[in-house]
Design an enzyme around this catalytic site. Structure first.
Site, PDB file in Angstrom:
ATOM      1  N   HIS A 308       4.698 -10.929   1.355  1.00  0.00           N
ATOM      2  CA  HIS A 308       5.244 -12.024   0.496  1.00  0.00           C
ATOM      3  C   HIS A 308       6.665 -12.255  -0.447  1.00  0.00           C
ATOM      4  O   HIS A 308       5.920 -11.951  -0.994  1.00  0.00           O
ATOM      5  CB  HIS A 308       3.779 -13.032  -0.087  1.00  0.00           C
ATOM      6  CG  HIS A 308       3.912 -14.681   0.546  1.00  0.00           C
ATOM      7  ND1 HIS A 308       4.764 -15.673  -0.077  1.00  0.00           N
ATOM      8  CD2 HIS A 308       3.265 -15.490   1.231  1.00  0.00           C
ATOM      9  CE1 HIS A 308       4.370 -16.774  -0.377  1.00  0.00           C
ATOM     10  NE2 HIS A 308       3.749 -16.819   0.796  1.00  0.00           N
ATOM     11  N   ASP A 366      -2.171 -14.390   6.898  1.00  0.00           N
ATOM     12  CA  ASP A 366      -1.623 -14.381   7.850  1.00  0.00           C
ATOM     13  C   ASP A 366      -2.693 -12.740   8.778  1.00  0.00           C
ATOM     14  O   ASP A 366      -3.596 -12.938  10.008  1.00  0.00           O
ATOM     15  CB  ASP A 366      -1.273 -14.489   8.309  1.00  0.00           C
ATOM     16  CG  ASP A 366       0.158 -15.810   8.518  1.00  0.00           C
ATOM     17  OD1 ASP A 366      -0.962 -16.530   8.895  1.00  0.00           O
ATOM     18  OD2 ASP A 366       1.253 -16.571   8.211  1.00  0.00           O
TER      19      ASP A 366
HETATM   20  N1  CMC Z   1       6.183  -4.338   6.673  1.00  0.00           N
HETATM   21  C1  CMC Z   1       6.495  -3.628   5.876  1.00  0.00           C
HETATM   22  N2  CMC Z   1       8.280  -3.291   5.617  1.00  0.00           N
HETATM   23  C2  CMC Z   1       7.897  -4.671   4.664  1.00  0.00           C
HETATM   24  C3  CMC Z   1       6.863  -5.265   4.551  1.00  0.00           C
HETATM   25  C4  CMC Z   1       6.332  -6.108   5.701  1.00  0.00           C
HETATM   26  N3  CMC Z   1       5.840  -7.048   6.249  1.00  0.00           N
HETATM   27  N4  CMC Z   1       7.942  -7.112   3.979  1.00  0.00           N
HETATM   28  C5  CMC Z   1       8.024  -6.809   2.958  1.00  0.00           C
HETATM   29  N5  CMC Z   1       8.897  -5.173   3.435  1.00  0.00           N
HETATM   30  C6  CMC Z   1       9.859  -4.081   3.062  1.00  0.00           C
HETATM   31  C7  CMC Z   1      11.166  -4.608   3.154  1.00  0.00           C
HETATM   32  O1  CMC Z   1      11.612  -3.731   4.859  1.00  0.00           O
HETATM   33  C8  CMC Z   1      11.610  -4.383   2.173  1.00  0.00           C
HETATM   34  O2  CMC Z   1      11.990  -2.733   1.727  1.00  0.00           O
HETATM   35  P1  CMC Z   1      13.542  -2.070   1.222  1.00  0.00           P
HETATM   36  O3  CMC Z   1      13.172  -2.564  -0.246  1.00  0.00           O
HETATM   37  O4  CMC Z   1      12.779  -0.949   0.937  1.00  0.00           O
HETATM   38  O5  CMC Z   1      14.485  -2.817   2.043  1.00  0.00           O
HETATM   39  C9  CMC Z   1      10.986  -5.081   1.052  1.00  0.00           C
HETATM   40  O6  CMC Z   1       9.299  -4.931   1.660  1.00  0.00           O
HETATM   41  C10 CMC Z   1      11.796  -6.205   0.849  1.00  0.00           C
HETATM   42  O7  CMC Z   1      11.188  -7.495   1.189  1.00  0.00           O
HETATM   43  P2  CMC Z   1      12.361  -8.347   2.214  1.00  0.00           P
HETATM   44  O8  CMC Z   1      12.022  -8.331   3.529  1.00  0.00           O
HETATM   45  O9  CMC Z   1      12.573  -8.337   1.427  1.00  0.00           O
HETATM   46  O10 CMC Z   1      11.295  -9.831   0.900  1.00  0.00           O
HETATM   47  P3  CMC Z   1      11.227 -11.013   1.968  1.00  0.00           P
HETATM   48  O11 CMC Z   1      10.374 -12.250   0.687  1.00  0.00           O
HETATM   49  O12 CMC Z   1      12.603 -11.555   2.093  1.00  0.00           O
HETATM   50  O13 CMC Z   1      10.294 -11.746   3.333  1.00  0.00           O
HETATM   51  C11 CMC Z   1       8.629 -11.714   4.069  1.00  0.00           C
HETATM   52  C12 CMC Z   1       8.846 -11.732   2.724  1.00  0.00           C
HETATM   53  C13 CMC Z   1       6.812 -12.131   4.199  1.00  0.00           C
HETATM   54  C14 CMC Z   1       8.866 -12.309   5.041  1.00  0.00           C
HETATM   55  C15 CMC Z   1       8.005 -10.642   4.672  1.00  0.00           C
HETATM   56  O14 CMC Z   1       6.971  -9.701   3.603  1.00  0.00           O
HETATM   57  C16 CMC Z   1       7.286 -10.123   6.553  1.00  0.00           C
HETATM   58  O15 CMC Z   1       8.529  -9.923   7.718  1.00  0.00           O
HETATM   59  N6  CMC Z   1       5.946 -10.217   6.144  1.00  0.00           N
HETATM   60  C17 CMC Z   1       6.087  -9.931   7.478  1.00  0.00           C
HETATM   61  C18 CMC Z   1       5.177 -11.102   8.191  1.00  0.00           C
HETATM   62  C19 CMC Z   1       4.252 -11.895   7.616  1.00  0.00           C
HETATM   63  O16 CMC Z   1       3.021 -11.571   7.562  1.00  0.00           O
HETATM   64  N7  CMC Z   1       4.334 -13.369   7.506  1.00  0.00           N
HETATM   65  C20 CMC Z   1       3.856 -14.156   6.658  1.00  0.00           C
HETATM   66  C21 CMC Z   1       3.967 -14.649   5.589  1.00  0.00           C
HETATM   67  S1  CMC Z   1       2.216 -15.898   4.425  1.00  0.00           S
HETATM   68  C22 CMC Z   1       2.053 -16.797   5.504  1.00  0.00           C
HETATM   69  C23 CMC Z   1       3.497 -18.138   5.097  1.00  0.00           C
HETATM   70  O17 CMC Z   1       4.195 -17.799   4.210  1.00  0.00           O
HETATM   71  O18 CMC Z   1       3.779 -18.573   6.572  1.00  0.00           O
END
Ligand code: CMC
Length: 431
Positions: A308, A366
């Site tokens: 998140h 989720d």
């Molecule tokens: N699985 C694997 N790696 C992950 C994940 C994941 N679910 N989420 C983040 N990472 C890694 C990402 O690859 C990155 O690694 P590195 O630093 O080595 O490049 C690091 O963690 C930071 O990730 P980010 O994508 O820069 O983080 P963000 O804050 O931009 O993204 C997120 C947040 C929710 C989009 C992401 O965690 C994600 O894609 N999660 C899966 C989708 C999900 O469950 N979404 C629902 C969110 S909660 C409900 C809502 O608010 O709608």
């Protein structure tokens, strides 16, 4: 609140500016940079809003490190245990908990606005039977702008109130009609003698040829899920509603924009993606191999329902939902639900793995919600629609807060341009 002061210095020209620091009631201070362009001729650059507060708001507060979520100051754990969705919707909209008369009047108004104009129902016929329900819901919501233009003077407080009530009242009817269209069953009209969630289940699952009784356990579980999803400060869909609404557009159109933003798998679409993922993994024995694929930076597999932008500890909603999953499945006689077993093992393995520990990735709301929806008989393509129904309360509250603010401005971000510099047009025949 800190007493830190910030100054911007241009090291080339020596020009400096003191930057004003603003403090909220809780949470980090923000630096007001709105005079940067005027004083220094530069913009700030923050793709994805990693460190940018796009607005001030009084509605919802999250402390991502402590795992705290407050709606109008009330902890989500207390609201989940003691309140119900319509009361929470009132709280989000009005800022205070209602007294008994206020709650009665609000409930009465929501209940009396559940019908859809019959002409609107005909729009569903234009969709293919396998259209994703989120596409239908976004389109029908936007179409409300063509039906209720008589009460969408956004400068009139009574109009704003009617819009807010209509949105919260009609979105379950719109969702249920989308579901009925996908399964080829006749639309079921709302029933005003039922509470909000029971009515929604009735519209989903009743058929004209036999009587249908809503299971109170199902309605209660849904109500709790709706409380947990009702608002989440400046998330992508809420920020979209604010951005679209800031132009002064028809408020139904602004909410429809929010629904479209919610659909993405990084946001509300994650609940559907989690179920797809669990089914693809198939069995607990495949968890290690799946996690290896997630950790492979050359690939693009994510552990859906994990991570998140704001929560870098646990998501308090996920903790409540996980417990609720145990209870609901046990009460429904599905204590050994294989998907839940698989989800538990997947969570356990990920939480011990350095990849997830070092990146502070925890299960989010989720990760478990889809398992409960499935146990309640709600089809997978409707999961994100359920999220949209609940989040309508938050969207409306944020839209209302923005439009009622005398300092409201159109949201117009700037950019770092990296394209071609000015050049002359060459007609195709001269190329
Ligand atoms: N699985 C694997 N790696 C992950 C994940 C994941 N679910 N989420 C983040 N990472 C890694 C990402 O690859 C990155 O690694 P590195 O630093 O080595 O490049 C690091 O963690 C930071 O990730 P980010 O994508 O820069 O983080 P963000 O804050 O931009 O993204 C997120 C947040 C929710 C989009 C992401 O965690 C994600 O894609 N999660 C899966 C989708 C999900 O469950 N979404 C629902 C969110 S909660 C409900 C809502 O608010 O709608």
């Amino acid at each position: 609140m800190s007493n830190d002061k910030y100054q911007l210095s241009n090291l080339t020209t020596g020009k400096t500016s003191d930057l004003e620091t603003l403090s909220g009631t809780v949470g980090p201070d923000v630096i007001n940079i709105s005079s940067l362009w005027r004083d220094h001729g530069v913009f700030t650059f923050d793709p994805g809003f990693m460190a940018t507060a796009s607005t001030a708001s009084r509605i919802t507060f999250i402390d991502g490190d402590a795992g705290t979520l407050l709606y109008r100051g009330y902890p989500i754990e207390q609201l989940a245990a003691q309140s119900h969705f319509l009361e929470v919707s009132y709280l989000l909209l009005k800022g205070e908990l209602p007294d008994a008369a206020e709650l009665d009047s609000f409930t009465h108004s929501i209940t009396r606005h559940t019908m859809l104009n019959a002409a609107l129902l005909r729009l569903y016929g234009g969709f293919h039977h396998d259209a994703h329900p989120m596409a239908m819901v976004a389109a029908i919501l936007a179409s409300l702008a063509a039906f209720y233009h008589d009460t969408t003077n956004i400068h009139d407080d009574r109009h704003r109130e009617i819009f807010s009530h209509r949105m919260i009242a009609k979105i379950p009817t719109i969702a249920a009609a989308a579901y009925k269209h996908t399964v080829g069953q006749p639309f079921i009209y709302p029933r005003n003698d039922l509470d909000y969630c029971s009515n929604m289940l009735h519209m989903f699952f009743a058929v004209p040829c036999e009587s249908y009784t809503v299971d109170p356990l199902h309605a209660k579980a849904l109500d709790l899920l709706f409380i947990l999803h009702a608002d989440h400060e400046q998330n992508a869909s809420t920020a979209t509603v604010r951005l679209a609404g800031s132009t002064g557009c028809n408020p139904y159109a602004a909410i429809s924009a929010g629904v479209s933003a919610l659909w993405g798998p990084a946001h509300g679409g994650a609940n559907e993606a989690v179920l797809d993922m669990l089914e693809k993994i198939g069995d607990v024995s495949h968890v290690p191999e799946f996690l290896t694929r997630v950790k492979d930076k050359a690939g693009s597999v994510r552990l859906m329902g994990f991570g998140h932008r704001v929560y870098k500890n646990f998501d308090p909603r996920a903790t409540i939902i996980r417990e609720m999953c145990h209870q609901v499945l046990a009460k429904l006689g599905q204590a050994n639900n294989p998907l839940f077993e698989l989800a538990l093992r997947l969570e356990e393995s990920a939480l011990k793995d350095d990849y997830f520990i070092s990146r502070k990735l925890y299960p989010n709301i989720d990760f478990y919600s889809g398992i409960i929806y499935l146990a309640l008989g709600i089809p997978r393509s409707m999961f994100t629609v359920m999220f949209a129904i609940a989040r309508s309360a938050g969207w409306v509250a944020h839209w209302y807060e923005m439009i009622a603010d005398p300092e409201w401005k159109i949201a117009r971000p700037r950019q770092l341009y990296t394209g071609a510099v000015k050049r002359d047009y060459v007609p195709v025949k001269k190329c």
